[in-house]
Motif scaffolding. Structure first.
Motif, PDB file in Angstrom:
ATOM      1  N   GLY A   4     -92.912  19.100  93.754  1.00 17.47           N
ATOM      2  CA  GLY A   4     -92.408  18.465  92.540  1.00 17.47           C
ATOM      3  C   GLY A   4     -91.658  17.164  92.782  1.00 17.47           C
ATOM      4  O   GLY A   4     -90.981  16.674  91.886  1.00 17.47           O
ATOM      5  N   ILE A   5     -91.777  16.610  93.989  1.00 19.37           N
ATOM      6  CA  ILE A   5     -91.168  15.314  94.261  1.00 19.37           C
ATOM      7  C   ILE A   5     -92.235  14.377  94.812  1.00 19.37           C
ATOM      8  O   ILE A   5     -93.254  14.818  95.333  1.00 19.37           O
ATOM      9  N   LYS A   6     -91.967  13.103  94.675  1.00 20.87           N
ATOM     10  CA  LYS A   6     -92.896  12.098  95.179  1.00 20.87           C
ATOM     11  C   LYS A   6     -92.405  11.597  96.530  1.00 20.87           C
ATOM     12  O   LYS A   6     -91.212  11.617  96.818  1.00 20.87           O
ATOM     13  N   ARG A   7     -93.331  11.141  97.321  1.00 24.22           N
ATOM     14  CA  ARG A   7     -93.006  10.669  98.664  1.00 24.22           C
ATOM     15  C   ARG A   7     -91.937   9.567  98.623  1.00 24.22           C
ATOM     16  O   ARG A   7     -91.023   9.565  99.451  1.00 24.22           O
ATOM     17  N   ASP A   8     -92.038   8.652  97.672  1.00 26.12           N
ATOM     18  CA  ASP A   8     -91.055   7.565  97.612  1.00 26.12           C
ATOM     19  C   ASP A   8     -89.653   8.092  97.304  1.00 26.12           C
ATOM     20  O   ASP A   8     -88.655   7.511  97.748  1.00 26.12           O
ATOM     21  N   GLU A   9     -89.546   9.204  96.567  1.00 26.31           N
ATOM     22  CA  GLU A   9     -88.243   9.808  96.304  1.00 26.31           C
ATOM     23  C   GLU A   9     -87.641  10.358  97.599  1.00 26.31           C
ATOM     24  O   GLU A   9     -86.443  10.194  97.855  1.00 26.31           O
ATOM     25  N   LEU A  10     -88.485  11.005  98.403  1.00 25.00           N
ATOM     26  CA  LEU A  10     -88.022  11.545  99.680  1.00 25.00           C
ATOM     27  C   LEU A  10     -87.605  10.421 100.626  1.00 25.00           C
ATOM     28  O   LEU A  10     -86.556  10.491 101.266  1.00 25.00           O
ATOM     29  N   VAL A  11     -88.397   9.375 100.692  1.00 25.83           N
ATOM     30  CA  VAL A  11     -88.086   8.230 101.560  1.00 25.83           C
ATOM     31  C   VAL A  11     -86.761   7.588 101.129  1.00 25.83           C
ATOM     32  O   VAL A  11     -85.910   7.270 101.977  1.00 25.83           O
ATOM     33  N   ALA A  12     -86.558   7.405  99.835  1.00 20.69           N
ATOM     34  CA  ALA A  12     -85.316   6.808  99.331  1.00 20.69           C
ATOM     35  C   ALA A  12     -84.117   7.693  99.656  1.00 20.69           C
ATOM     36  O   ALA A  12     -83.051   7.189 100.050  1.00 20.69           O
ATOM     37  N   TRP A  13     -84.271   9.013  99.508  1.00 18.04           N
ATOM     38  CA  TRP A  13     -83.187   9.950  99.824  1.00 18.04           C
ATOM     39  C   TRP A  13     -82.830   9.848 101.306  1.00 18.04           C
ATOM     40  O   TRP A  13     -81.646   9.735 101.661  1.00 18.04           O
ATOM     41  N   LYS A  14     -83.821   9.859 102.163  1.00 15.87           N
ATOM     42  CA  LYS A  14     -83.574   9.771 103.602  1.00 15.87           C
ATOM     43  C   LYS A  14     -82.872   8.465 103.967  1.00 15.87           C
ATOM     44  O   LYS A  14     -81.966   8.449 104.806  1.00 15.87           O
ATOM     45  N   LYS A  15     -83.267   7.378 103.345  1.00 12.00           N
ATOM     46  CA  LYS A  15     -82.653   6.077 103.620  1.00 12.00           C
ATOM     47  C   LYS A  15     -81.184   6.076 103.206  1.00 12.00           C
ATOM     48  O   LYS A  15     -80.312   5.622 103.951  1.00 12.00           O
ATOM     49  N   THR A  16     -80.902   6.589 102.016  1.00 13.33           N
ATOM     50  CA  THR A  16     -79.537   6.627 101.510  1.00 13.33           C
ATOM     51  C   THR A  16     -78.670   7.537 102.377  1.00 13.33           C
ATOM     52  O   THR A  16     -77.553   7.169 102.747  1.00 13.33           O
ATOM     53  N   VAL A  17     -79.179   8.710 102.710  1.00 13.23           N
ATOM     54  CA  VAL A  17     -78.459   9.631 103.587  1.00 13.23           C
ATOM     55  C   VAL A  17     -78.191   8.962 104.935  1.00 13.23           C
ATOM     56  O   VAL A  17     -77.074   8.991 105.453  1.00 13.23           O
TER      57      VAL A  17
END
Length: 106
Positions: A4-17
């Motif tokens: 239920g998530i998109k790859r770009d959402e995961l990439v953005a989360w990882k970058k912010t973290v």
């Protein structure tokens, strides 16, 4: 299992973290250990002191941090997930994943 998530959402989360900021990622989730929970929100931050201080305000214990890979995070689900997302002003996540209903107090 997450979905239920998109790859770009995961990439953005990882970058912010990775940048040492608190970041949230909500997705659908199935885990037989928690049959009544269908979503989880990962609240992460690579700065462990910052993550622990953030979690403390919500009664989250440092030992609950998942230290997987380079993305330490708390897994929030159930009432904690609902209440913290509301407190953090992330009601769009509650709406997107159908969590706006009131959660019964445990």
């Amino acid at each position: 299992m997450a979905f239920g998530i998109k790859r770009d959402e995961l990439v953005a989360w990882k970058k912010t973290v990775g940048n040492g900021e608190i970041a949230f990622l909500t997705h659908y989730w199935l885990d037989e250990r928690f049959p009544d929970c269908h979503t989880v929100t990962k609240a992460g931050c690579a700065d462990l002191d910052k993550l622990m201080a953030w979690g403390k305000q919500y009664g989250l214990r440092p030992e609950w941090i998942d230290h997987r890979n380079d993305y330490p995070h708390f897994d929030l689900f159930g009432k904690h997930e609902h209440d913290i997302l509301l407190a953090e002003g992330l009601s769009e996540q509650l709406e997107r994943f159908g969590l706006l209903h009131d959660i019964k107090k445990a």
